[in-house]
Enzyme design. Structure first.
Site, PDB file in Angstrom:
ATOM      1  N   GLN A  62       2.332  17.781  12.900  1.00 40.23           N
ATOM      2  CA  GLN A  62       1.235  18.228  13.751  1.00 40.23           C
ATOM      3  C   GLN A  62       1.171  19.745  13.734  1.00 40.23           C
ATOM      4  O   GLN A  62       2.186  20.426  13.714  1.00 40.23           O
ATOM      5  CB  GLN A  62       1.420  17.724  15.180  1.00 40.23           C
ATOM      6  CG  GLN A  62       1.413  16.210  15.320  1.00 40.23           C
ATOM      7  CD  GLN A  62       0.055  15.574  15.049  1.00 40.23           C
ATOM      8  OE1 GLN A  62      -0.956  16.264  14.893  1.00 40.23           O
ATOM      9  NE2 GLN A  62       0.029  14.251  14.991  1.00 40.23           N
ATOM     10  N   CYS A 113      -7.511  12.433  14.032  1.00 40.57           N
ATOM     11  CA  CYS A 113      -8.027  13.790  13.820  1.00 40.57           C
ATOM     12  C   CYS A 113      -9.456  13.776  13.302  1.00 40.57           C
ATOM     13  O   CYS A 113      -9.988  14.819  12.941  1.00 40.57           O
ATOM     14  CB  CYS A 113      -7.118  14.546  12.839  1.00 40.57           C
ATOM     15  SG  CYS A 113      -7.037  13.811  11.197  1.00 40.57           S
TER      16      CYS A 113
END
Length: 415
Positions: A247, A368
């Protein structure tokens, strides 16, 4: 030749949108309500900003001197509250388009100077190595001397990274350097930089050691690793492999993990699909047994090592499996009472079809990409799941990209 345009709204990528007789024209770095001059490009639906004639009251001074040239950021010129509303609305509109009616939380903000991982473009020139991000809609590299999105460990090391890039460069073409801040120092992974000779490798390795680089790798091959790059997933220290997914910000990762952990707190047996190096699995293992499934063997090995050297965790098992080609079946999933999945941008369509048929009562979806996120949620909702909460997270500051976490539940069938 420049043309006068009136900007009516912001598009999904952050460009200002002007309506003309021939259709919409997208103009980067403009805001709704502004009047600008811009030069139309060859495909006619894009234009390059020349001047802002009438400014929006929401226009602010950008945080970076490179903004407008560098394509790394799209929205530094928009006032903070308006920026957050715009980014949240991106997710809201996509969900509405998929006929998913739900409340969407306020956007979780991202602080400047927080990106722990950036991928820079580099290219050798007669004047030295260019290192930075590509110019907007171009392959031309903007040479950076500051970066307000990156952690200081990266932004303050740009000159060193530029010199290191020149030492490993063995090509006239552009290449990439992914730089990650770890607990051990900077992890630098180059790709496409060319095949180095033995002396060149040694010079680059010596340079990396002198400047405290934890690891230098090129196209997956470790050139030197003075210290194993380690990332902390709370109590678990995980030695990440070169080029592995991580991340982008530690803060966003923790927020997502907290949301997932709270939702699955009652689950005794959890499966983590697309588990990567274990950012969810190793945190969930504080309360639950976890089965982590991932297609990349090095990531799974890192997860397993992190688990074995951590203390106080419940059992974590791993399975190498390509979930795009062979998703876990609904019968396999019925062995669990909690599930989290965090796929790549393509989403998890086939896997969601199996989840929708399953009896897993608690599901957390992380994404995402709002478009594939909405598509996958629609599959789960059609399969009987109920949407409890949707949280947008601004992990990629001043960009059009938005993360999202959805929490779902389904009543257990009586057996």
């Amino acid at each position: 030749m420049s043309t006068r345009f009136s900007i009516e709204k912001l598009g999904a990528q952050g460009d200002g949108v002007a309506q003309t007789e021939t259709g919409q024209v997208f103009i980067p770095f403009t805001l709704s309500g502004e009047v600008v001059t811009a030069a139309r490009e060859r495909n006619h639906d894009r234009a390059t900003l020349m001047a802002v004639l009438e400014k929006s009251p929401l226009r602010i001074e950008p945080a970076c001197r490179h903004f407008g040239d560098c394509g790394g950021c799209a929205m530094q010129h928009l006032e903070e509250a308006a920026y957050r509303d715009w980014k949240r609305d991106r997710l809201v509109q996509v969900l509405k388009g998929a006929r998913i009616e739900c409340e969407v939380d306020e956007l979780v903000a991202c602080a400047p100077h927080s990106r722990r991982r950036v991928t820079l473009s580099a290219r050798r020139t007669d004047a030295g190595l260019l290192l930075g991000f590509n110019r907007h809609m171009s392959t031309q590299i903007v040479d950076l001397d500051e970066c307000p999105i990156a952690l200081p460990q990266i932004a303050g090391a740009l000159d060193m990274l530029r010199e290191l890039g020149s030492l490993i460069c063995a090509t006239s073409k552009a290449f990439h350097m992914t730089v990650t801040v770890t607990a051990s120092g900077l992890d630098v992974a180059a790709s496409g930089s060319g095949r180095m000779g033995e002396r060149q490798r040694q010079i680059a390795a010596n340079f990396a050691v002198r400047h405290g680089v934890a690891r230098l790798s090129v196209d997956g091959e470790i050139i030197i690793e003075p210290q194993k790059p380690v990332v902390m997933f709370e109590a678990a220290a995980v030695p990440i492999p070169p080029g592995s997914f991580l991340q982008a910000t530690q803060g966003a990762e923790q927020i997502m993990a907290d949301l997932v952990g709270q939702h699955l707190a009652r689950a005794k047996k959890v499966t983590d699909l697309f588990a990567g190096c274990g950012s969810f699995a190793l945190r969930l293992a504080k309360k639950s047994e976890v089965h982590a499934v991932e297609g990349e063997a090095p990531a799974l090995a890192a997860l397993d090592r992190g688990f074995r050297y951590a203390s106080g965790l419940k059992r974590v098992t791993t399975e190498k499996r390509d979930l795009f080609r062979r998703p876990l079946t609904f019968k396999e999933l019925n062995a669990f009472d909690g599930l989290v999945f965090d796929p790549p941008r393509a989403g998890a369509q086939d896997q969601c079809r199996q989840i929708a048929r399953s009896d897993v009562p608690l599901v957390a979806a992380v994404s995402c990409n709002p478009v594939t996120f909405a598509r996958d949620l629609a599959i789960l909702l059609a399969g009987g799941y109920r949407l409890i909460r949707v949280v947008p997270i601004d992990q990629f500051l001043w960009s059009p990209h938005v993360e999202a976490v959805a929490l779902l539940e389904k009543p257990r069938k009586r057996r």
